[in-house]
Design a protein around this motif. Structure first.
Motif, short mmCIF file in Angstrom:
data_model
loop_
_atom_site.label_atom_id
_atom_site.label_comp_id
_atom_site.label_asym_id
_atom_site.label_seq_id
_atom_site.Cartn_x
_atom_site.Cartn_y
_atom_site.Cartn_z
N SER A 169 40.94 43.31 30.32
CA SER A 169 41.82 43.00 31.49
C SER A 169 41.32 43.62 32.46
O SER A 169 41.73 42.89 33.84
CB SER A 169 43.45 43.24 31.15
OG SER A 169 43.76 44.65 31.28
N ILE A 171 38.55 43.52 33.55
CA ILE A 171 37.31 42.65 34.05
C ILE A 171 37.66 41.83 35.36
O ILE A 171 38.73 41.15 35.22
CB ILE A 171 36.61 41.97 33.04
CG1 ILE A 171 36.24 42.90 31.94
CG2 ILE A 171 35.47 40.78 33.47
CD1 ILE A 171 35.57 41.94 30.66
N PRO A 172 37.21 41.86 36.62
CA PRO A 172 37.68 41.17 37.62
C PRO A 172 37.85 39.76 37.20
O PRO A 172 39.21 39.21 37.74
CB PRO A 172 36.50 41.22 38.53
CG PRO A 172 36.04 42.56 38.25
CD PRO A 172 35.98 42.68 36.77
N LEU A 173 37.28 39.21 36.60
CA LEU A 173 37.55 37.55 36.46
C LEU A 173 38.87 37.36 35.77
O LEU A 173 39.47 36.34 36.20
CB LEU A 173 36.16 37.02 35.81
CG LEU A 173 36.28 35.47 35.26
CD1 LEU A 173 36.52 34.75 36.72
CD2 LEU A 173 35.18 35.04 34.59
N ILE A 174 38.99 38.23 34.51
CA ILE A 174 40.11 38.29 33.82
C ILE A 174 41.30 38.63 34.60
O ILE A 174 42.53 37.88 34.60
CB ILE A 174 40.03 39.06 32.63
CG1 ILE A 174 38.80 38.26 31.62
CG2 ILE A 174 41.16 38.93 31.67
CD1 ILE A 174 38.55 38.89 30.54
N ASP A 176 41.93 38.83 37.79
CA ASP A 176 42.27 37.74 38.80
C ASP A 176 42.89 36.29 38.23
O ASP A 176 43.60 35.99 39.05
CB ASP A 176 41.16 37.36 39.68
CG ASP A 176 40.19 38.33 40.50
OD1 ASP A 176 40.88 39.43 40.77
OD2 ASP A 176 38.90 38.37 40.91
N SER A 177 42.44 36.15 37.01
CA SER A 177 43.10 34.73 36.59
C SER A 177 44.34 34.94 35.63
O SER A 177 45.52 34.20 35.65
CB SER A 177 42.16 34.25 35.83
OG SER A 177 41.46 34.90 34.67
N SER A 180 46.24 41.99 35.11
CA SER A 180 45.88 43.20 34.11
C SER A 180 46.96 43.56 33.08
O SER A 180 48.16 43.12 33.06
CB SER A 180 45.48 44.49 34.87
OG SER A 180 46.82 44.83 35.54
#
Length: 220
Positions: A169, A171-174, A176-177, A180
């Protein structure tokens, strides 16, 4: 009459990986290979009443040339076929399927065209063979060990999954969507390492009985 079992796409792909062997003889099993080499056999009778011995040989650490783990099928002691894993070898009356997990063999079974599959018999000097002998000689103790190893793997997975999700969580892509995730259980590195060792040992015990699954991979 029971219909022959259908072949899945995965099975067909595994069959294509098998290459013809060069007939070289099966090397003797040495005592020091107990934890690094798996060898299991099966006798298949033919119409004349005689039997052919098929032996699957797997070096868990990989081949010396390229480090790839392969299964080798020997027919009466001569190399008949070689395949990367998972492997599926055609033999009279069906196929032999071989697969490995994170810590050892996951599967080495004869799958007949019709009827129930059965596991090949391990070499008595191999780790799988010694575990099978322990099960025959001490069935109650063997069941207790099996239950404990399963419990350890389940606990290990329960500890590993939240920490893995927390790491992913970040990871920036995860993040952001989906946002965390904070694991409710965060262990110190030393404790995590100790838990990992215990879980791996439990996974090895299960692999020696060819009982490992995706749960063991997740826990380790």
């Amino acid at each position: 009459m029971t219909a022959p079992r259908p072949r899945s796409l995965r099975a067909r792909l595994a069959e294509r990986r098998a290459k013809e062997g060069d007939g070289r003889p099966l090397a003797p099993f040495r005592w020091w290979q107990a934890l690094s080499r798996s060898q299991l056999s099966l006798s298949i009778p033919d119409a004349t009443g005689s039997a052919t011995e098929f032996t699957v040989d797997v070096h868990q650490l990989g081949d010396h040339a390229d480090g790839t783990v392969r299964a080798r099928l020997y027919r009466d002691g001569a190399l008949a076929s070689v395949s990367r894993l998972p492997a599926r070898f055609a033999v009279p009356g069906g196929h032999i399927e071989v697969a490995v997990g994170t810590v050892g063999l996951r599967r080495c079974h004869f799958v007949p065209a019709v009827g129930d599959e059965r596991q090949l018999a391990p070499h008595p000097r191999s780790a799988e063979g010694r575990r099978a002998a322990f099960d025959r000689d001490h069935p109650r103790a063997s069941r207790v060990v099996g239950i404990l190893s399963l419990a350890v793997v389940i606990v290990g997975a329960a500890i590993a999954v939240p920490q893995l999700l927390a790491t992913l969580s970040q990871i920036p892509l995860i993040a952001d969507s989906l946002g965390s995730f904070t694991s409710p259980l965060t262990l110190p590195p030393a404790v995590n390492a100790g838990v990992t060792v215990v879980v791996v040992l439990a996974g090895v015990e299960r692999a020696l009985r060819l009982r490992s699954s995706w749960l063991d991979d997740l826990a380790t």
